[in-house]
Design an enzyme around this catalytic site. Structure first.
Site, mmCIF file in Angstrom:
data_model
loop_
_atom_site.group_PDB
_atom_site.id
_atom_site.type_symbol
_atom_site.label_atom_id
_atom_site.label_comp_id
_atom_site.label_asym_id
_atom_site.label_seq_id
_atom_site.Cartn_x
_atom_site.Cartn_y
_atom_site.Cartn_z
ATOM 1 C CB ILE A 85 -0.934 0.074 1.234
ATOM 2 C CG1 ILE A 85 -1.791 -1.194 1.374
ATOM 3 C CG2 ILE A 85 -1.831 1.311 1.128
ATOM 4 C CD1 ILE A 85 -2.729 -1.168 2.597
ATOM 5 C CB THR A 90 0.153 3.328 4.912
ATOM 6 O OG1 THR A 90 0.591 2.221 4.124
ATOM 7 C CG2 THR A 90 -0.399 2.803 6.222
#
Ligand code: 2AM
Ligand code: CA
Ligand code: CA
Ligand code: CA
Length: 274
Positions: free
Chosen positions: A94, A97
């Site tokens: 990701i 985040t």
């Protein structure tokens, strides 16, 4: 090359998990500081991607953000240890985040594959907009299968730039970058700071941003985005103009036309990070 399909499938599968968890509360762990966070979803998404790559390419090596200890020193050391491998995957499960935690819908999966230290393909997937950016060396860049290219602005005055505020150990970098933003902002159409390096790079490749710079980033923030931009006709260097390679931390990526102007402004402001 078959690695592109592996990267696409891994990004989509991890992206499905991220989308499912995007707007529900999740467990947050602090890494090096209150602005360096990780969730169980980051870790699970990285596991999904690792499993995928390993099952299709068992002899390849993976450098993934959540497989590395927190902090700049550990990140640099991990890159040194991994970059020597002939078949290296560079993974950010990701990117963005902080946005993911806050429910600000601007984050992505970033996966790159490098052969002998040269990035040869990159995939960036935005699971919220279901946008898949892909690039392969010498073959071009695409968004959801359609070819993309960088924007055509020729002057700073027409440019939409983006930057970001590093969260890492050298806290002074935030001040340095603010100097760069202050220097450029009177001369450009506007500046954005969306909080995902990889997605900003994908947007430069797709012509949605004229350029982007940020200081003190890691290999996994940049590798996929860098090849997307090169293949879309743009330019990627460090903030003083050296060509991109996987160890670059201070990134400058543009449509090419405004590259020198942005570089000069950062130098004049003492905001290159060097
Ligand atoms: P991340 O979300 O994967 O951590 C935002 O300015 C960019 O900086 C994001 O791409 C983000 O990636 C990265 N970033 C966030 N925290 C960081 C840290 N502690 N050190 C370096 N980069 C960081
Ligand atoms: Ca992180
Ligand atoms: Ca990142
Ligand atoms: Ca990350």
């Amino acid at each position: 090359m078959k690695e592109l399909q592996t990267a696409i499938d891994a990004a989509r599968q991890a992206g499905a998990l991220i989308r499912e968890k995007a707007f529900v509360s999740k467990q947050i762990d602090v890494k090096s500081s209150a602005s360096d966070l990780v969730t169980e979803v980051d870790k699970e998404a990285e596991k999904i991607i690792r499993r995928f790559i390993t099952s299709h390419h068992p002899d390849h090596v993976i450098l993934g953000e959540e497989g590395v200890d927190a902090g700049v020193v550990a990140a640099k050391e991990a890159l040194t240890n991994h970059r020597v491998h002939e078949h290296l995957w560079i993974v950010d499960p990701i990117d963005g985040t902080t946005n993911f935690i806050h429910g600000f819908p601007f984050f992505c999966v970033s996966i790159a594959y490098a052969v002998k230290q040269e990035v040869v393909l990159g995939v960036i997937y935005d699971p919220i907009k279901d946008e898949l950016f892909t690039a392969e060396k010498g073959k071009g860049a695409w968004l959801n299968g359609e070819p993309i290219q960088v924007s055509s602005e020729r002057t700073l005055a027409e440019s939409l730039l983006a930057s970001g505020f590093p969260s890492g150990d050298p806290a002074g970098m935030r001040q340095v970058n603010t100097d760069g933003i202050l220097r450029l902002s009177p001369h450009v159409r506007n500046i954005r700071a969306g909080g995902s390096a990889a997605l900003h790079l994908a947007y430069v490749a797709a012509g949605r941003l004229t350029g982007y710079w940020e200081l003190d980033l890691n290999a996994w923030d940049l590798a996929a985005g860098a090849i997307l931009i090169t293949e879309a006709g743009g330019m990627v260097t460090d903030t003083i103009g050296n060509p991109y390679e996987i160890g670059v931390r201070h990134i400058l990526a543009t449509n090419g036309s405004v590259h020198v102007a942005v570089k000069q402004a950062l130098a004049e402001a003492g905001a290159t990070g060097f």
